[in-house]
Design an enzyme around this catalytic site. Sequence first.
Site, short mmCIF file in Angstrom:
data_model
loop_
_atom_site.label_atom_id
_atom_site.label_comp_id
_atom_site.label_asym_id
_atom_site.label_seq_id
_atom_site.Cartn_x
_atom_site.Cartn_y
_atom_site.Cartn_z
N GLY A 88 4.48 15.10 3.43
CA GLY A 88 4.44 13.64 3.43
C GLY A 88 5.86 13.12 3.30
CB ALA A 89 8.57 12.74 5.62
N GLY A 90 6.86 10.03 3.84
CA GLY A 90 6.86 8.56 3.73
C GLY A 90 7.79 8.13 2.60
CB VAL A 113 6.30 8.84 -2.78
CG1 VAL A 113 6.47 9.78 -3.96
CG2 VAL A 113 5.73 7.50 -3.26
CG ASP A 128 4.92 12.32 7.74
OD1 ASP A 128 5.02 11.79 6.61
OD2 ASP A 128 4.12 11.89 8.61
NE ARG A 171 -8.71 0.25 -0.34
CZ ARG A 171 -9.34 -0.63 -1.11
NH1 ARG A 171 -10.55 -1.05 -0.80
NH2 ARG A 171 -8.77 -1.10 -2.18
NE ARG A 210 -10.39 0.49 -5.30
CZ ARG A 210 -9.11 0.44 -5.68
NH1 ARG A 210 -8.45 1.54 -5.88
NH2 ARG A 210 -8.50 -0.71 -5.85
CG HIS A 239 -2.22 6.36 -11.24
ND1 HIS A 239 -1.24 5.59 -11.83
CD2 HIS A 239 -2.09 6.15 -9.90
CE1 HIS A 239 -0.54 4.97 -10.90
NE2 HIS A 239 -1.04 5.27 -9.72
N1 LIG Z 1 0.25 8.33 -8.80
C1 LIG Z 1 1.22 7.44 -8.69
O1 LIG Z 1 1.76 6.94 -9.72
C2 LIG Z 1 1.68 7.02 -7.32
C3 LIG Z 1 2.81 6.20 -7.16
C4 LIG Z 1 3.24 5.90 -5.88
C5 LIG Z 1 2.52 6.36 -4.77
N2 LIG Z 1 1.40 7.12 -4.98
C6 LIG Z 1 0.61 7.63 -3.84
O2 LIG Z 1 1.43 8.60 -3.15
C7 LIG Z 1 1.06 8.63 -1.78
C8 LIG Z 1 2.33 8.42 -0.92
O3 LIG Z 1 2.82 7.10 -1.09
P1 LIG Z 1 3.92 6.52 -0.09
O4 LIG Z 1 4.31 5.19 -0.59
O5 LIG Z 1 4.95 7.56 0.16
O6 LIG Z 1 3.04 6.36 1.24
P2 LIG Z 1 3.57 6.38 2.74
O7 LIG Z 1 2.47 5.78 3.56
O8 LIG Z 1 4.94 5.80 2.82
O9 LIG Z 1 3.69 7.96 3.08
C9 LIG Z 1 2.59 8.79 3.31
C10 LIG Z 1 2.99 9.75 4.42
O10 LIG Z 1 1.96 10.72 4.57
C11 LIG Z 1 1.92 11.05 5.96
N3 LIG Z 1 0.68 11.76 6.28
C12 LIG Z 1 -0.56 11.26 6.48
N4 LIG Z 1 -1.43 12.26 6.75
C13 LIG Z 1 -0.72 13.42 6.66
C14 LIG Z 1 -1.05 14.79 6.83
N5 LIG Z 1 -2.30 15.18 7.12
N6 LIG Z 1 -0.08 15.71 6.68
C15 LIG Z 1 1.20 15.33 6.41
N7 LIG Z 1 1.57 14.04 6.25
C16 LIG Z 1 0.62 13.10 6.37
C17 LIG Z 1 2.08 9.71 6.66
O11 LIG Z 1 2.49 9.87 8.03
C18 LIG Z 1 3.14 9.05 5.79
O12 LIG Z 1 4.46 9.26 6.29
C19 LIG Z 1 0.01 7.51 -1.59
O13 LIG Z 1 -1.28 8.09 -1.65
C20 LIG Z 1 0.24 6.60 -2.78
O14 LIG Z 1 -0.91 5.88 -3.13
C21 LIG Z 1 1.00 7.45 -6.22
#
Ligand SMILES: NC(=O)c1ccc[n+]([C@@H]2O[C@H](COP(=O)([O-])OP(=O)(O)OC[C@H]3O[C@@H](n4cnc5c(N)ncnc54)[C@H](O)[C@@H]3O)[C@@H](O)[C@H]2O)c1
Length: 309
Positions: free
Chosen positions: A10-12, A14, A34, A83, A89, A174
Amino acid sequence: MTVRKIFIAGAGNVGSAAAAFMATKQLGNIHLYDILEDFAVGQAMDINQSLPYWRSDSKVTGCRSLGEMEGADVVVITAGGKRAEGMTRLDLLYQNLDIMYEIGEMVMTLAPDAFVHVTSNPVDVLTWALKERWPKMKVTGLGCALDAMRFRFFLAEHLNVSREAVNCTVIGTHDDNMIPLVNRADVGGTPVKEHLSPDDEDRLVTLVKHGGGDIVKRLKTRSGFFAAATKVTQIVESHLHNKQHIFPLSVLVNGEYGYSDMALSLPVSIGERGAHKVFEFDLSDEERILLDVCADSMRKVIAEIRERA
Ligand SMILES: NC(=O)c1ccc[n+]([C@@H]2O[C@H](COP(=O)([O-])OP(=O)(O)OC[C@H]3O[C@@H](n4cnc5c(N)ncnc54)[C@H](O)[C@@H]3O)[C@@H](O)[C@H]2O)c1
């Protein structure tokens, strides 16, 4: 010194921020993956080009397949969907659950000894799902660790003291049921409660609980990620350097507070073996009721997942 291999799925927001922070701290070589292949490659190029300033020789590689996690010491999972309109959800949960199972399968085949850390939401449920399918997986989830850091920030701001002077935690799950433990927070060794009016207390607890939502309200289509990526970096560092820092992370409970067969966010020390020890409090009646709410809601979701299977 052996250079450790850190694979981030996941290179988004976070994932890429965590890759950048880990690289600046030279925690190892980072492999960023990603489902959008070029995206991970582009993020890696950008991070690499920032590293001379940080005097870091870490290498960040954009990966085109999950197969590139082979032999990783650490696997961080931030992959997940958002979502979309019309999705419940629960729809999002199932979508992310399928992603966890796909990545989990690869972990157990290619990097079975890796320390696995999940941020994808709902993080407590997804952590439970991985651990239930692969009991040997060394997995924790970000749980309430970010919420606890927010709590510390808000308390220090309110009390006008250094952020290092405050100790506090948040447990449960959380989500809206999280429990900022005001009664146990201290500032310079004195109970925080002594410095707060009941109104202050309510306001600060609300700030923590709405911390994520308040950011999303402003960012609109994105959510906060600097703080989450910072916390993930600290957790991975605690594992790689065997620091035994304590964070309230999603862990599978095994009799703690009388619960089992679920994951809850509880204070746990993180070292070379992953989660070492869960620290239990002597809960007050009020805290116990709040933790029961978290456990009941988790039990319901787990039952729904099992019904679907
Ligand atoms: N627990 C916490 O405190 C906390 C805090 C921040 C974010 N989060 C969660 O962390 C996750 C990431 O957040 P974000 O802001 O980086 O989201 P984001 O949308 O920026 O990044 C998610 C990435 O996952 C990629 N992706 C989707 N399906 C995939 C797969 N099958 N294989 C590989 N990559 C895939 C997407 O292309 C995207 O680049 C989310 O679920 C968010 O809710 C949790």
